[in-house]
Design a protein around this motif. Structure first.
Motif, PDB file in Angstrom:
ATOM      1  N   VAL A  55      43.860  35.248  40.785  1.00 31.88           N
ATOM      2  CA  VAL A  55      42.473  35.624  40.497  1.00 31.88           C
ATOM      3  C   VAL A  55      42.037  36.695  41.492  1.00 31.88           C
ATOM      4  N   PHE A  56      41.530  37.803  40.948  1.00 27.08           N
ATOM      5  CA  PHE A  56      41.037  38.910  41.764  1.00 27.08           C
ATOM      6  C   PHE A  56      39.532  39.039  41.558  1.00 27.08           C
ATOM      7  N   GLU A  57      38.833  39.454  42.606  1.00 27.18           N
ATOM      8  CA  GLU A  57      37.380  39.596  42.532  1.00 27.18           C
ATOM      9  C   GLU A  57      37.018  41.034  42.205  1.00 27.18           C
ATOM     10  N   GLY A  58      36.150  41.198  41.223  1.00 22.17           N
ATOM     11  CA  GLY A  58      35.720  42.537  40.807  1.00 22.17           C
ATOM     12  C   GLY A  58      34.212  42.691  40.899  1.00 22.17           C
ATOM     13  N   TYR A  59      33.770  43.953  40.964  1.00 19.37           N
ATOM     14  CA  TYR A  59      32.346  44.261  41.133  1.00 19.37           C
ATOM     15  C   TYR A  59      31.953  45.461  40.269  1.00 19.37           C
ATOM     16  N   ARG A  60      30.676  45.521  39.960  1.00 17.84           N
ATOM     17  CA  ARG A  60      30.062  46.719  39.393  1.00 17.84           C
ATOM     18  C   ARG A  60      28.609  46.732  39.817  1.00 17.84           C
ATOM     19  N   VAL A  61      28.178  47.847  40.390  1.00 19.77           N
ATOM     20  CA  VAL A  61      26.787  48.009  40.801  1.00 19.77           C
ATOM     21  C   VAL A  61      26.188  49.186  40.052  1.00 19.77           C
ATOM     22  N   GLN A  62      25.071  48.943  39.373  1.00 22.73           N
ATOM     23  CA  GLN A  62      24.336  49.988  38.656  1.00 22.73           C
ATOM     24  C   GLN A  62      23.042  50.239  39.421  1.00 22.73           C
TER      25      GLN A  62
END
Length: 419
Positions: A55-62
């Motif tokens: 399991v890998f942690e991902g991000y997205r910031v708008q």
């Protein structure tokens, strides 16, 4: 208190405070301008080649959607965290506004060491990351692009994954794709080419002879390699380059096309030459006409800034110079001409915008048209920055960021605050 933290986010906050003070922005407007509209954290489980699950942690910031959809790259790197991603999204907002694009800033990433996964696992991780983001993105909501650790193949996987869930091909969800999958000619070279173009323009204004000039490039990924190639083609001797594996130095000038072929085949500059190896810690302070930091954030601190021996500092990376270093560079304005990152490396998002427009219209341009339009936008933004710097007697970074922040602020104020 905020969920964002870390040295990169703190740097973005400090830079914004300087601009907000300069523009006399009321305190009650500042958080709305600075803090991101939306931040997404996801888990990306994949099957490893050995049958186990990782399991890998991902991000997205708008950051904001005031002027249009958000736009920004996606990086795969072990250093990725929510604070870094938020800072990059904030910088992208000011960058898009500075060059006049109808976007807000965004950034995404996955915390992963690419040396530890196979190509099959990388495809699975890329597709899972995009799949988990589908509820939050779209061609008119958030459009992604490549960044550190990602490439056009991964963008094609992103686009294909999104398209499968829509039941139709949606090329405009991603930019930086292969031309065969709806990408645009000139996108691969766009960021580095723009860095070289702006450096060349400054050298002409400073009456530096291109054919006797020298350049140093720190970072030899997509941005650094194409910046080096552009400077080489303009007649400069690129005397040193470096990447995460080491550095090379040749006072007579490195053969950049040959070095690019080597790096493309082997993934780095390692193994190119034993005789030309150089101490990477010294590469930034070598005497040269043009220095291009095109690797990571915060590589130029106050001490490095004091020891710089370049005439033009062309920031190919995002946030390579710390606020303390900016204070040093402000005192050295007569010695070092700074092309700040939000202008210098904006060629990538400019041509990404062209790709998005072409995909929406299903009408594609020749590469000459792409390059001509890119240079026109970069030159216009450069003129605005230079004029603002001269009129207000402020450093180039302050001038460039002030223009960007003003445009975002004007957009928010005219739309108002939703009840």
């Amino acid at each position: 208190m905020t969920v964002y933290a870390g040295p990169v986010f703190d740097m973005a906050v400090n830079q914004f405070r300087v601009i907000a003070d300069h523009l006399s922005i009321p305190m009650d407007e500042r958080d709305r301008l600075l803090l991101p509209k939306r931040a997404i954290t996801i888990s990306c489980p994949i099957h490893r080649d050995d049958g186990t699950v990782a399991v890998f942690e991902g991000y997205r910031v708008q950051h904001h959607l005031t002027l249009g959809p958000t736009k920004g790259g996606t990086r795969f790197a072990p250093s990725v965290d929510i604070g870094e991603i938020a800072a990059l999204a904030i910088w992208m907002s000011w960058k898009c506004a500075l060059v006049g694009l109808p976007y807000g800033g965004a950034k995404g990433g996955v915390r992963v060491d690419l040396t530890t996964i196979s190509k099959h696992e990388l495809e699975a991780l890329s597709r899972r990351y995009m799949q988990e983001m589908i509820p939050f993105v779209g061609p008119h909501t958030d459009v992604r692009a490549p960044d550190m650790g990602t490439n056009e193949q991964m963008m094609a996987w992103f686009m294909d994954t999104y398209s499968m869930y829509q039941g139709r091909t949606v090329t405009e969800i991603v930019t930086g794709k292969p031309v065969s999958s709806g990408g645009t000619l000139g996108r691969l070279e766009a960021t580095g080419r723009g860095v070289a173009h702006l450096a060349k323009r400054v050298m002409k204004e400073l009456a530096i002879d291109l054919n006797s000039a020298t350049a140093v490039v720190q970072g030899f990924g997509n941005v650094g390699s194409y910046a080096a190639l552009g400077l080489h083609q303009f007649g400069l001797k690129v005397i040193a380059v470096g990447d995460h594996t080491g550095a090379l130095y040749d006072k007579g000038g490195l053969d950049i096309p040959v070095l690019m072929r080597h790096a493309g085949a082997h993934g780095s500059i390692a193994g190119f030459s034993n005789e030309l190896q150089f101490d990477p810690a010294q590469i930034l302070t070598l005497p040269c006409d043009v220095l291009v930091p095109a690797a990571m954030e915060r590589v130029i601190d106050a001490q490095v800034a004091q020891n710089l021996q370049c005439r033009v500092l062309a920031e190919g990376a995002n946030g390579p110079t710390t606020p303390d270093a900016d204070l040093v560079l402000e005192k050295r304005q007569d010695e070092i001409f700074l092309i700040p990152d939000i202008l210098c490396n904006s060629g990538g998002v400019v041509v990404s915008y062209f790709e998005w427009v072409q995909d929406l219209q299903q009408l594609f341009w020749e590469e000459e048209e792409v390059t001509r339009r890119e240079y026109h936008i970069l030159d216009r933004a450069f003129d605005q920055m230079a004029a603002r710097s001269k009129a207000d007697k402020i450093p180039h970074r302050t001038a460039a960021m002030a223009i960007g922040v003003e445009k975002v602020r004007a957009g928010k104020n005219v739309r108002g605050l939703f009840p």
